[in-house]
Write an enzyme that holds these catalytic residues in place. Structure first.
Site, PDB file in Angstrom:
ATOM      1  N   THR A  89       0.819  -1.216   0.000  1.00 50.41           N
ATOM      2  CA  THR A  89       0.000   0.000   0.000  1.00 50.41           C
ATOM      3  C   THR A  89       0.855   1.270   0.000  1.00 50.41           C
ATOM      4  O   THR A  89       1.995   1.255   0.483  1.00 50.41           O
ATOM      5  CB  THR A  89      -0.880  -0.022   1.270  1.00 50.41           C
ATOM      6  OG1 THR A  89      -1.499   1.243   1.439  1.00 50.41           O
ATOM      7  CG2 THR A  89      -0.075  -0.294   2.548  1.00 50.41           C
ATOM      8  N   ASP A  90       0.261   2.362  -0.455  1.00 50.24           N
ATOM      9  CA  ASP A  90       0.963   3.656  -0.392  1.00 50.24           C
ATOM     10  C   ASP A  90       1.034   4.180   1.043  1.00 50.24           C
ATOM     11  O   ASP A  90       1.787   5.115   1.328  1.00 50.24           O
ATOM     12  CB  ASP A  90       0.292   4.695  -1.308  1.00 50.24           C
ATOM     13  CG  ASP A  90      -1.171   4.958  -0.990  1.00 50.24           C
ATOM     14  OD1 ASP A  90      -1.722   4.318  -0.072  1.00 50.24           O
ATOM     15  OD2 ASP A  90      -1.778   5.816  -1.667  1.00 50.24           O
ATOM     16  N   GLU A  91       0.234   3.586   1.955  1.00 52.95           N
ATOM     17  CA  GLU A  91       0.210   4.102   3.339  1.00 52.95           C
ATOM     18  C   GLU A  91       1.550   3.914   4.054  1.00 52.95           C
ATOM     19  O   GLU A  91       1.782   4.545   5.080  1.00 52.95           O
ATOM     20  CB  GLU A  91      -0.909   3.439   4.136  1.00 52.95           C
ATOM     21  CG  GLU A  91      -2.266   3.734   3.554  1.00 52.95           C
ATOM     22  CD  GLU A  91      -3.437   3.506   4.502  1.00 52.95           C
ATOM     23  OE1 GLU A  91      -3.220   3.343   5.710  1.00 52.95           O
ATOM     24  OE2 GLU A  91      -4.564   3.487   4.000  1.00 52.95           O
ATOM     25  N   TYR A 126      -2.011  -0.540  11.017  1.00 54.79           N
ATOM     26  CA  TYR A 126      -2.134  -1.213   9.721  1.00 54.79           C
ATOM     27  C   TYR A 126      -0.928  -0.904   8.837  1.00 54.79           C
ATOM     28  O   TYR A 126      -0.255  -1.812   8.341  1.00 54.79           O
ATOM     29  CB  TYR A 126      -3.428  -0.788   9.005  1.00 54.79           C
ATOM     30  CG  TYR A 126      -3.413  -1.092   7.523  1.00 54.79           C
ATOM     31  CD1 TYR A 126      -3.488  -2.405   7.056  1.00 54.79           C
ATOM     32  CD2 TYR A 126      -3.285  -0.069   6.562  1.00 54.79           C
ATOM     33  CE1 TYR A 126      -3.446  -2.692   5.687  1.00 54.79           C
ATOM     34  CE2 TYR A 126      -3.249  -0.345   5.200  1.00 54.79           C
ATOM     35  CZ  TYR A 126      -3.329  -1.660   4.771  1.00 54.79           C
ATOM     36  OH  TYR A 126      -3.275  -1.937   3.421  1.00 54.79           O
ATOM     37  N   LYS A 129       2.102  -3.294   7.372  1.00 51.47           N
ATOM     38  CA  LYS A 129       2.389  -3.479   5.940  1.00 51.47           C
ATOM     39  C   LYS A 129       3.842  -3.071   5.654  1.00 51.47           C
ATOM     40  O   LYS A 129       4.536  -3.722   4.871  1.00 51.47           O
ATOM     41  CB  LYS A 129       1.430  -2.655   5.072  1.00 51.47           C
ATOM     42  CG  LYS A 129       0.007  -3.149   5.061  1.00 51.47           C
ATOM     43  CD  LYS A 129      -0.194  -4.545   4.473  1.00 51.47           C
ATOM     44  CE  LYS A 129       0.014  -4.627   2.993  1.00 51.47           C
ATOM     45  NZ  LYS A 129      -0.384  -5.967   2.446  1.00 51.47           N
TER      46      LYS A 129
HETATM   47  P1  NAD Z   1      -9.721  -7.401   2.131  1.00 45.31           P
HETATM   48  O1  NAD Z   1      -9.764  -7.141   3.589  1.00 45.31           O
HETATM   49  O2  NAD Z   1     -10.935  -7.130   1.308  1.00 45.31           O
HETATM   50  O3  NAD Z   1      -9.325  -8.928   1.885  1.00 45.31           O
HETATM   51  C1  NAD Z   1      -8.349  -9.597   2.625  1.00 45.31           C
HETATM   52  C2  NAD Z   1      -8.485 -11.083   2.354  1.00 45.31           C
HETATM   53  O4  NAD Z   1      -7.440 -11.756   3.073  1.00 45.31           O
HETATM   54  C3  NAD Z   1      -9.810 -11.677   2.858  1.00 45.31           C
HETATM   55  O5  NAD Z   1     -10.350 -12.543   1.891  1.00 45.31           O
HETATM   56  C4  NAD Z   1      -9.419 -12.433   4.114  1.00 45.31           C
HETATM   57  O6  NAD Z   1     -10.243 -13.541   4.385  1.00 45.31           O
HETATM   58  C5  NAD Z   1      -7.988 -12.856   3.765  1.00 45.31           C
HETATM   59  N1  NAD Z   1      -7.181 -13.128   4.959  1.00 45.31           N
HETATM   60  C6  NAD Z   1      -7.049 -12.329   6.053  1.00 45.31           C
HETATM   61  N2  NAD Z   1      -6.267 -12.932   6.960  1.00 45.31           N
HETATM   62  C7  NAD Z   1      -5.868 -14.114   6.410  1.00 45.31           C
HETATM   63  C8  NAD Z   1      -5.035 -15.175   6.866  1.00 45.31           C
HETATM   64  N3  NAD Z   1      -4.463 -15.132   8.067  1.00 45.31           N
HETATM   65  N4  NAD Z   1      -4.842 -16.232   6.048  1.00 45.31           N
HETATM   66  C9  NAD Z   1      -5.442 -16.280   4.822  1.00 45.31           C
HETATM   67  N5  NAD Z   1      -6.248 -15.319   4.364  1.00 45.31           N
HETATM   68  C10 NAD Z   1      -6.450 -14.244   5.145  1.00 45.31           C
HETATM   69  O7  NAD Z   1      -8.473  -6.599   1.599  1.00 45.31           O
HETATM   70  P2  NAD Z   1      -8.246  -5.870   0.203  1.00 45.31           P
HETATM   71  O8  NAD Z   1      -8.759  -4.492   0.307  1.00 45.31           O
HETATM   72  O9  NAD Z   1      -8.690  -6.756  -0.898  1.00 45.31           O
HETATM   73  O10 NAD Z   1      -6.646  -5.781   0.196  1.00 45.31           O
HETATM   74  C11 NAD Z   1      -5.857  -6.841  -0.307  1.00 45.31           C
HETATM   75  C12 NAD Z   1      -4.394  -6.464  -0.201  1.00 45.31           C
HETATM   76  O11 NAD Z   1      -4.129  -5.279  -0.923  1.00 45.31           O
HETATM   77  C13 NAD Z   1      -3.922  -6.192   1.225  1.00 45.31           C
HETATM   78  O12 NAD Z   1      -2.630  -6.742   1.371  1.00 45.31           O
HETATM   79  C14 NAD Z   1      -3.896  -4.678   1.328  1.00 45.31           C
HETATM   80  O13 NAD Z   1      -2.920  -4.258   2.250  1.00 45.31           O
HETATM   81  C15 NAD Z   1      -3.501  -4.313  -0.085  1.00 45.31           C
HETATM   82  N6  NAD Z   1      -3.971  -2.990  -0.562  1.00 45.31           N
HETATM   83  C16 NAD Z   1      -5.281  -2.641  -0.432  1.00 45.31           C
HETATM   84  C17 NAD Z   1      -5.716  -1.424  -0.964  1.00 45.31           C
HETATM   85  C18 NAD Z   1      -7.171  -0.991  -0.893  1.00 45.31           C
HETATM   86  O14 NAD Z   1      -7.499   0.120  -1.269  1.00 45.31           O
HETATM   87  N7  NAD Z   1      -8.091  -1.841  -0.444  1.00 45.31           N
HETATM   88  C19 NAD Z   1      -4.805  -0.570  -1.591  1.00 45.31           C
HETATM   89  C20 NAD Z   1      -3.454  -0.960  -1.668  1.00 45.31           C
HETATM   90  C21 NAD Z   1      -3.070  -2.183  -1.169  1.00 45.31           C
HETATM   91  O1  DAU Z   2      -4.176   3.891   0.437  1.00 40.94           O
HETATM   92  C1  DAU Z   2      -4.380   2.520   0.356  1.00 40.94           C
HETATM   93  C2  DAU Z   2      -5.209   2.056   1.513  1.00 40.94           C
HETATM   94  O2  DAU Z   2      -6.536   2.513   1.276  1.00 40.94           O
HETATM   95  C3  DAU Z   2      -5.200   0.548   1.706  1.00 40.94           C
HETATM   96  O3  DAU Z   2      -3.898   0.145   2.032  1.00 40.94           O
HETATM   97  C4  DAU Z   2      -6.161   0.130   2.813  1.00 40.94           C
HETATM   98  O4  DAU Z   2      -6.212  -1.282   2.900  1.00 40.94           O
HETATM   99  C5  DAU Z   2      -7.531   0.660   2.472  1.00 40.94           C
HETATM  100  O5  DAU Z   2      -8.439   0.352   3.501  1.00 40.94           O
HETATM  101  C6  DAU Z   2      -7.501   2.166   2.234  1.00 40.94           C
HETATM  102  O6  DAU Z   2      -7.238   2.868   3.481  1.00 40.94           O
HETATM  103  P1  DAU Z   2      -8.003   4.227   3.877  1.00 40.94           P
HETATM  104  O7  DAU Z   2      -7.946   4.374   5.334  1.00 40.94           O
HETATM  105  O8  DAU Z   2      -7.538   5.344   3.031  1.00 40.94           O
HETATM  106  O9  DAU Z   2      -9.493   3.813   3.377  1.00 40.94           O
HETATM  107  P2  DAU Z   2     -10.941   4.027   4.024  1.00 40.94           P
HETATM  108  O10 DAU Z   2     -11.934   3.647   2.984  1.00 40.94           O
HETATM  109  O11 DAU Z   2     -11.057   3.388   5.353  1.00 40.94           O
HETATM  110  O12 DAU Z   2     -11.007   5.608   4.227  1.00 40.94           O
HETATM  111  C7  DAU Z   2     -10.865   6.506   3.136  1.00 40.94           C
HETATM  112  C8  DAU Z   2     -10.921   7.925   3.697  1.00 40.94           C
HETATM  113  O13 DAU Z   2     -12.259   8.180   4.157  1.00 40.94           O
HETATM  114  C9  DAU Z   2     -10.028   8.137   4.900  1.00 40.94           C
HETATM  115  O14 DAU Z   2      -9.491   9.458   4.857  1.00 40.94           O
HETATM  116  C10 DAU Z   2     -10.973   8.012   6.104  1.00 40.94           C
HETATM  117  C11 DAU Z   2     -12.293   8.518   5.553  1.00 40.94           C
HETATM  118  N1  DAU Z   2     -13.512   7.883   6.106  1.00 40.94           N
HETATM  119  C12 DAU Z   2     -13.576   6.523   6.139  1.00 40.94           C
HETATM  120  C13 DAU Z   2     -14.686   5.883   6.649  1.00 40.94           C
HETATM  121  C14 DAU Z   2     -14.755   4.375   6.703  1.00 40.94           C
HETATM  122  C15 DAU Z   2     -14.569   8.677   6.528  1.00 40.94           C
HETATM  123  O15 DAU Z   2     -14.526   9.903   6.472  1.00 40.94           O
HETATM  124  N2  DAU Z   2     -15.681   8.037   7.019  1.00 40.94           N
HETATM  125  C16 DAU Z   2     -15.775   6.675   7.119  1.00 40.94           C
HETATM  126  O16 DAU Z   2     -16.824   6.172   7.628  1.00 40.94           O
END
Ligand code: NAD
Ligand code: DAU
Length: 361
Positions: free
Chosen positions: A136-138, A163, A167
Site C-alpha cells: 500500500t501507499d500508506e 495497519y 504493511k
Molecule cells: P480485504 O480485507 O478485502 O481482503 C483480505 C483477504 O485476506 C480476505 O479474503 C481475508 O479472508 C484474507 N485473509 C485475512 N487474513 C488471512 C489469513 N491469516 N490467512 C489467509 N487469508 C487471510 O483486503 P483488500 O482491500 O482486498 O486488500 C488486499 C491487499 O491489498 C492487502 O494486502 C492490502 O494491504 C492491499 N492494498 C489494499 C488497498 C485498498 O485500497 N483496499 C490498496 C493498496 C493495497
Molecule cells: O491507500 C491505500 C489504503 O486505502 C489501503 O492500504 C487500505 O487497505 C484501504 O483500507 C484504504 O485505506 P483508507 O484508510 O484510506 O481507506 P478508508 O476507505 O477506510 O477511508 C478513506 C478515507 O475516508 C479516509 O481518509 C478516512 C475517511 N472515512 C472513512 C470511513 C470508513 C470517513 O470519512 N468516514 C468513514 O466512515
C-alpha cells in the site's frame, strides 16, 4: 500451464484480480486461491469461477506453516500473488495485534514456504518463479496539502497506523529476502482501490450502503483528507504487468493521479445515486447532502496520499483504463444490482462492528 498461488483471493482486490486473470488468460493458467475467510473473505465474490477446472480454493491460514508448506509440496507453484492481510485502518487502531500476526508473520510464512520450494542446492532459485507482495501507499506516511508532493518509490517509509506499520514491516521482510537470498520478488505499493466486492467498512461502499438506507453518512474530521482513487481492475492489471514485464527485485508504485477530498467523494456518490434512482423510488426523497454527518476524526488520520506512477508507466507500460467518472458510476451500479451481496455481508457481525465504530462518534 503456469500455476498461480493467490493468497486472500476471497477479499475485495484478490477476487477482482482472479476475475481479471481468468478473463485475460482463460484456460492458459491455473489459480489456487488460499484464504482463511475472515469477515472480509467471501466466496460469493467468486461464484462465477467456482466451476472451472483450472481454479481451486483452499481454506487455510497464511500463518499456518504446515498448511502453506503442504500447498507448495503438492503443487508446482510458478507465481505467488500475496494479497492476504488485515486491511482496515480503523480496525487496526482498535485491535493492532491481529495486524501484526497476519500481515507480518503471515508474510514471513509465505516467504519461507516459497523459498523452501523454489531454492536450488546452490542457493539460486528455480527459473521463472516469482513472488509479488501486494502493498500500500500508506507505508510512506502522509503528505501535506502541497499539491506538488507525491509518493515515489524512493520516498522513505513513515507509517502511522498499526495497519500501515504492519504493511511496512512486511515490505521490509520481502526486501530483506530479496537482498539476502536474491529471492525473486517484487513489491507493488498501490493507492486506494474502489469497485465491486469491497466490504462496506471502507468509505465508498459504506457511503453507498448508508445512503440507500437513508442513514447518516459519517465523514471523519473536516472531510478534507485526500485519497488517490484507482479502479480495482486497473490495480489487477498493474499486478499482472509487473509480474510479466517488471524488473525482478524492484518496487513499483501504482496509482492513477486521481486525488479527491473525502467530502467530494461523498457528495459525488449522493449525486450519482440521485440520478440513478427512479423518481418513484422512496429512497430518493431521503437522499440529500443533509445526510452528511461530520464525526470525530480517525486517530492519527493521514492527511493526503498521492502516488507518482512514473516508474510503472515508463518501465512496465502500465496505464489506468477506467477514469473516476466512469468507474464510480460503474461501481454504484454494481452495488445497486447486487443488493443481495450487500445484505449478506451486512448481516451477522456487521451491525455490531458499525455500532462499535460509529455510535458515539
Ligand atoms: P480485504 O480485507 O478485502 O481482503 C483480505 C483477504 O485476506 C480476505 O479474503 C481475508 O479472508 C484474507 N485473509 C485475512 N487474513 C488471512 C489469513 N491469516 N490467512 C489467509 N487469508 C487471510 O483486503 P483488500 O482491500 O482486498 O486488500 C488486499 C491487499 O491489498 C492487502 O494486502 C492490502 O494491504 C492491499 N492494498 C489494499 C488497498 C485498498 O485500497 N483496499 C490498496 C493498496 C493495497
Ligand atoms: O491507500 C491505500 C489504503 O486505502 C489501503 O492500504 C487500505 O487497505 C484501504 O483500507 C484504504 O485505506 P483508507 O484508510 O484510506 O481507506 P478508508 O476507505 O477506510 O477511508 C478513506 C478515507 O475516508 C479516509 O481518509 C478516512 C475517511 N472515512 C472513512 C470511513 C470508513 C470517513 O470519512 N468516514 C468513514 O466512515
Amino acid at each position: 500451464m503456469r500455476t498461480y498461488l493467490v493468497t486472500g483471493g476471497a477479499g475485495f482486490i484478490g477476487s477482482n484480480y482472479i476475475h481479471y486473470m481468468f478473463k485475460k488468460y482463460d484456460n492458459e493458467i491455473r489459480i489456487i486461491n488460499v484464504d482463511v475467510l475472515t469477515y472480509a473473505g467471501n466466496l460469493e465474490n467468486l461464484r462465477d469461477v467456482e466451476g472451472r477446472d483450472n481454479y481451486t480454493f483452499i481454506k487455510a491460514d497464511i500463518c499456518d506453516r504446515d498448511a502453506i508448506n503442504k500447498i507448495f509440496e503438492e503443487n508446482d507453484i510458478d507465481r505467488v500473488v500475496h494479497f492476504a492481510a488485515e486491511s482496515h485502518v480503523d480496525r487496526s487502531i482498535v485491535n493492532p495485534e491481529v495486524f501484526v500476526q497476519t500481515n507480518v508473520l503471515g508474510t514471513a510464512t509465505m516467504l519461507n514456504a516459497a523459498k523452501k520450494a523454489w531454492e536450488l542446492p546452490d542457493g539460486s532459485f528455480k527459473e521463472g518463479k516469482k513472488f509479488l507482495h501486494v502493498s500500500t501507499d500508506e507505508v510512506y506516511g502522509s503528505l501535506d496539502d502541497d499539491p506538488n508532493a507525491y509518493f515515489y518509490e524512493t520516498t522513505p517509509y513513515s507509517p502511522h497506523s498499526p495497519y500501515s506499520a504492519s504493511k511496512a514491516s512486511s515490505d521490509m521482510l520481502v526486501k530483506a529476502y530479496m537482498d539476502t537470498y536474491k529471492f525473486p520478488a517484487n513489491i507493488t505499493n498501490c493507492s486506494n482501490n474502489y469497485g465491486p466486492y469491497q466490504f462496506p467498512e471502507k468509505l465508498i461502499p459504506l457511503i453507498i450502503n448508508n445512503a440507500l438506507a437513508g442513514k447518516d453518512l459519517p465523514v471523519y474530521g473536516d472531510g478534507k483528507n485526500v485519497r488517490d482513487w484507482l479502479y480495482v481492475e486497473d490495480h489487477a492489471k498493474a499486478i499482472d504487468m509487473v509480474q510479466e514485464k517488471g524488473r525482478l527485485f524492484e518496487t513499483y508504485n501504482v496509482g492513477g493521479h486521481n486525488e479527491k477530498q473525502n467530502i467530494e467523494i461523498v457528495k459525488t456518490i449522493i449525486d450519482i445515486l440521485r440520478e440513478e434512482l427512479d423518481d418513484s423510488d422512496p429512497r430518493k426523497e431521503k437522499l440529500s447532502y443533509d445526510l452528511i454527518k461530520y464525526v470525530t476524526d480517525r486517530k492519527g488520520h493521514d492527511r493526503r496520499y498521492a502516488i507518482a506512477p512514473d516508474k510503472i508507466k515508463k518501465e512496465v507500460g502500465w496505464e489506468p483504463e477506467t477514469m473516476f467518472k466512469e468507474g464510480i458510476r460503474k461501481t454504484i451500479k454494481w452495488y445497486f444490482e447486487n443488493t443481495e451481496w450487500m445484505e449478506h455481508v451486512t448481516s451477522g457481525d456487521y451491525e455490531k462492528y458499525y455500532s462499535k465504530m460509529y455510535d458515539n462518534r
